[in-house]
Design an enzyme around this catalytic site. Structure first.
Site, PDB file in Angstrom:
ATOM      1  N   ASP A 162      18.981  47.490  56.947  1.00 34.05           N
ATOM      2  CA  ASP A 162      18.858  48.745  57.685  1.00 34.05           C
ATOM      3  C   ASP A 162      17.495  49.339  57.337  1.00 34.05           C
ATOM      4  O   ASP A 162      16.868  48.945  56.356  1.00 34.05           O
ATOM      5  CB  ASP A 162      19.975  49.714  57.256  1.00 34.05           C
ATOM      6  CG  ASP A 162      19.920  51.053  57.984  1.00 34.05           C
ATOM      7  OD1 ASP A 162      19.697  51.048  59.206  1.00 34.05           O
ATOM      8  OD2 ASP A 162      20.097  52.101  57.345  1.00 34.05           O
ATOM      9  N   SER A 163      17.065  50.328  58.125  1.00 34.51           N
ATOM     10  CA  SER A 163      15.813  51.016  57.824  1.00 34.51           C
ATOM     11  C   SER A 163      15.928  51.840  56.539  1.00 34.51           C
ATOM     12  O   SER A 163      14.917  52.195  55.949  1.00 34.51           O
ATOM     13  CB  SER A 163      15.428  51.936  58.982  1.00 34.51           C
ATOM     14  OG  SER A 163      16.457  52.877  59.206  1.00 34.51           O
ATOM     15  N   TYR A 197      12.767  54.117  61.410  1.00 30.10           N
ATOM     16  CA  TYR A 197      12.293  53.197  62.444  1.00 30.10           C
ATOM     17  C   TYR A 197      12.350  53.838  63.848  1.00 30.10           C
ATOM     18  O   TYR A 197      11.609  53.440  64.734  1.00 30.10           O
ATOM     19  CB  TYR A 197      13.178  51.943  62.492  1.00 30.10           C
ATOM     20  CG  TYR A 197      12.959  50.926  61.385  1.00 30.10           C
ATOM     21  CD1 TYR A 197      12.121  51.183  60.305  1.00 30.10           C
ATOM     22  CD2 TYR A 197      13.597  49.689  61.441  1.00 30.10           C
ATOM     23  CE1 TYR A 197      11.943  50.237  59.304  1.00 30.10           C
ATOM     24  CE2 TYR A 197      13.414  48.739  60.442  1.00 30.10           C
ATOM     25  CZ  TYR A 197      12.591  49.016  59.378  1.00 30.10           C
ATOM     26  OH  TYR A 197      12.414  48.081  58.395  1.00 30.10           O
ATOM     27  N   GLY A 198      13.222  54.806  64.013  1.00 26.93           N
ATOM     28  CA  GLY A 198      13.600  55.278  65.355  1.00 26.93           C
ATOM     29  C   GLY A 198      12.505  55.937  66.156  1.00 26.93           C
ATOM     30  O   GLY A 198      12.649  56.127  67.364  1.00 26.93           O
ATOM     31  N   CYS A 205      21.171  48.364  61.417  1.00 32.73           N
ATOM     32  CA  CYS A 205      20.367  49.460  61.966  1.00 32.73           C
ATOM     33  C   CYS A 205      20.420  49.381  63.491  1.00 32.73           C
ATOM     34  O   CYS A 205      20.127  48.337  64.073  1.00 32.73           O
ATOM     35  CB  CYS A 205      18.935  49.268  61.475  1.00 32.73           C
ATOM     36  SG  CYS A 205      17.717  50.382  62.187  1.00 32.73           S
ATOM     37  N   ASN A 206      20.800  50.494  64.126  1.00 34.82           N
ATOM     38  CA  ASN A 206      20.861  50.500  65.586  1.00 34.82           C
ATOM     39  C   ASN A 206      19.504  50.234  66.223  1.00 34.82           C
ATOM     40  O   ASN A 206      19.407  49.503  67.201  1.00 34.82           O
ATOM     41  CB  ASN A 206      21.358  51.863  66.086  1.00 34.82           C
ATOM     42  CG  ASN A 206      22.859  51.951  66.079  1.00 34.82           C
ATOM     43  OD1 ASN A 206      23.497  51.623  67.061  1.00 34.82           O
ATOM     44  ND2 ASN A 206      23.432  52.370  64.968  1.00 34.82           N
ATOM     45  N   THR A 207      18.464  50.864  65.671  1.00 26.66           N
ATOM     46  CA  THR A 207      17.131  50.723  66.254  1.00 26.66           C
ATOM     47  C   THR A 207      16.670  49.275  66.181  1.00 26.66           C
ATOM     48  O   THR A 207      16.174  48.719  67.167  1.00 26.66           O
ATOM     49  CB  THR A 207      16.133  51.646  65.522  1.00 26.66           C
ATOM     50  OG1 THR A 207      16.618  52.991  65.583  1.00 26.66           O
ATOM     51  CG2 THR A 207      14.768  51.586  66.157  1.00 26.66           C
ATOM     52  N   GLU A 251      20.239  64.316  56.238  1.00 31.43           N
ATOM     53  CA  GLU A 251      19.608  64.061  54.935  1.00 31.43           C
ATOM     54  C   GLU A 251      19.349  65.361  54.168  1.00 31.43           C
ATOM     55  O   GLU A 251      19.282  65.344  52.949  1.00 31.43           O
ATOM     56  CB  GLU A 251      18.336  63.227  55.113  1.00 31.43           C
ATOM     57  CG  GLU A 251      18.724  61.873  55.687  1.00 31.43           C
ATOM     58  CD  GLU A 251      17.727  60.762  55.472  1.00 31.43           C
ATOM     59  OE1 GLU A 251      16.541  61.053  55.273  1.00 31.43           O
ATOM     60  OE2 GLU A 251      18.157  59.590  55.519  1.00 31.43           O
ATOM     61  N   CYS A 286      23.696  55.455  65.701  1.00 28.13           N
ATOM     62  CA  CYS A 286      22.794  55.577  64.550  1.00 28.13           C
ATOM     63  C   CYS A 286      23.703  55.723  63.347  1.00 28.13           C
ATOM     64  O   CYS A 286      24.688  56.469  63.393  1.00 28.13           O
ATOM     65  CB  CYS A 286      21.889  56.801  64.715  1.00 28.13           C
ATOM     66  SG  CYS A 286      20.859  57.124  63.271  1.00 28.13           S
ATOM     67  N   THR A 287      23.387  55.011  62.278  1.00 29.98           N
ATOM     68  CA  THR A 287      24.333  54.944  61.154  1.00 29.98           C
ATOM     69  C   THR A 287      24.549  56.282  60.443  1.00 29.98           C
ATOM     70  O   THR A 287      25.511  56.422  59.699  1.00 29.98           O
ATOM     71  CB  THR A 287      23.875  53.894  60.110  1.00 29.98           C
ATOM     72  OG1 THR A 287      22.513  54.140  59.794  1.00 29.98           O
ATOM     73  CG2 THR A 287      24.040  52.494  60.648  1.00 29.98           C
ATOM     74  N   HIS A 288      23.658  57.256  60.674  1.00 32.34           N
ATOM     75  CA  HIS A 288      23.883  58.568  60.058  1.00 32.34           C
ATOM     76  C   HIS A 288      24.912  59.410  60.832  1.00 32.34           C
ATOM     77  O   HIS A 288      25.471  60.351  60.275  1.00 32.34           O
ATOM     78  CB  HIS A 288      22.583  59.381  60.035  1.00 32.34           C
ATOM     79  CG  HIS A 288      21.647  59.034  58.913  1.00 32.34           C
ATOM     80  ND1 HIS A 288      21.007  57.828  58.824  1.00 32.34           N
ATOM     81  CD2 HIS A 288      21.241  59.753  57.829  1.00 32.34           C
ATOM     82  CE1 HIS A 288      20.224  57.828  57.745  1.00 32.34           C
ATOM     83  NE2 HIS A 288      20.362  58.970  57.126  1.00 32.34           N
TER      84      HIS A 288
END
Lengths: 272, 272
Positions: free
Chosen positions: B14-15, B46-47, B77-79, B156, B188-190
């Site tokens: 992942d990023s 990355y997004g 990572c989705n991106t 974050e 998005c993983t967040h």
């Protein structure tokens, strides 16, 4: 110093595009100096990363700028100025200047209460560098630092005039409102774009210090000291490099610099 | 396939740290699989970056994971799933799976109106990948995408329960509220960390799709197809690597993974 060297460009770098506000100020104050700029748009932001990583990235950029035969380097990024400048400047034989010392000098001049505020990235504020430099200038000055990590992404989202912006300013700056701080360093190159909103929130009696002007004046002094001022009268040029997204960068550069930028070049800075 | 290979770990990247939510789901669904994880904390996010840069970074990470003798790679990572997976998977002789296809499959199952929403980074949403994959699953499905760049920095900053969070959700999602979208991919993983707030805003009748579970199930299927399932019963291990700030990462990993992480290792991924 040879005349050739004095005619060489000044290298300027930042984690992204914010440093162009420093370039604009250099162009105003030293219009005959050529600029080579590097913006690390592939690895931006720096402000949430470690000191070692910021030094590592900054060192690569300095190595890249050296290949462009620059005569001096301006670290236009507050985070890199705070965490990497001291480490790197002894490694190379070029004069280097950051934005922290000029910003601190301006704040020391501006404060009457001796209470200075500093806002910036997490890395800049945690470094305590402004407190250190300000206490060297005047040991009576006390510093209140506040990291404001959401200001940069909100500016990049163009939310400056959205009502949420004022709430975010309140979220970060409410403690400053009740303090005796009368000079606030805008310790991140994006923050001058929030000048109006911050003034509205904190009141007009606070002086907002944008280190860009003082940095340009500091560069002038440094070049003069070292006999490196470009004395040839001509139209100065700016050569811009980024590690990602050159077209978006070009658009931004043309919106803030006083000359036309035809092209922004890509460079793989990892190789330096 | 040899037994040795089946006992090899699964590589996940992942990023940054968000991909650990996918690791957690893999550990739940495939508890006997060892994991080697890489989080690119030096170059996150990355997004907001270009396709070429995301491919370049992802390729370096895949090269690094190969040195750990992984038997398959999960792009958590989705991106990177949206922009780099197709490009890279033909370059290597390892099975690779991303989070986009599993997420799209889950959304197609969940929707009754045939109207699916996708929220993610600028790069993921601009890629149009969810619309492409969903139209392959069912050409009648229409997709509304919305980039929400401030969700990650706000998560974050731990602002999930701050009143400003709801205003930001309104800022991005007001158009979805009036639409017939009845399934929303948290692309998005967040974003699963905002599940409660998004449900509160959009109402309980919308299905929020978190691709992590479907990705773990997709990985299971892929490993079984290729005879790569680890059949040895034992306590699985997770080996974690990052490009910056290993201590902060370790803390986060211990807060979400079901096993104790003693150490997170640093790696200079540029060298791969």
């Amino acid at each position: 110093m040879t005349e050739t060297k004095a005619n060489a460009p000044v290298g300027v770098f930042d984690s992204g595009l914010g440093g162009l506000t420093v370039v604009r100020e250099i162009m105003r104050q030293l219009p005959e100096e050529d600029i080579v700029y590097f913006g690390d748009t592939a690895r931006v932001p720096y402000g949430s990363k470690s000191k070692d990583t910021i030094i590592y990235f900054s060192r690569q950029i300095v190595h890249f700028l050296r290949t462009k035969d620059v005569k001096a380097i301006v670290v236009a990024c507050n985070t890199a100025s705070a965490l990497a400048l001291e480490e790197i400047k002894d490694e190379i034989d070029l004069p280097m200047i950051g934005v922290v010392k000029p910003g601190a000098l301006a704040a020391a001049k501006a404060t009457q209460t001796g209470k200075v505020g500093v806002i910036g990235t997490q890395a800049t504020v945690s470094s305590g560098i402004y407190a250190k430099v300000l206490s060297e200038i005047d040991p009576k000055i006390t510093v209140t630092g506040k990291a404001c990590p959401l200001f940069v992404p909100m500016v990049e989202e163009q939310m400056m005039d959205h009502p949420v912006m004022m709430e975010m300013i309140d979220y970060y700056l409410s403690s400053l409102r009740q303090s005796e701080v009368d000079a606030l360093v805008l310790g991140c190159t994006h923050y001058p774009l929030l000048r109006k909103q911050i003034h509205q929130y904190l009141g007009e009696s606070i002086t907002l210090v944008n280190p860009a002007y003082e940095t340009a004046m500091g560069l002038k002094e440094l070049l003069e000291e070292q006999g490196l001022r470009n004395t040839q009268k001509k139209q100065a040029a700016a050569d811009l490099y980024v590690s990602d997204l050159p077209d978006r960068f070009k658009e931004f550069a043309n919106s803030i610099l006083p000359l036309d930028i035809d092209r922004v070049k890509m460079v793989n800075v990892e190789q330096y």
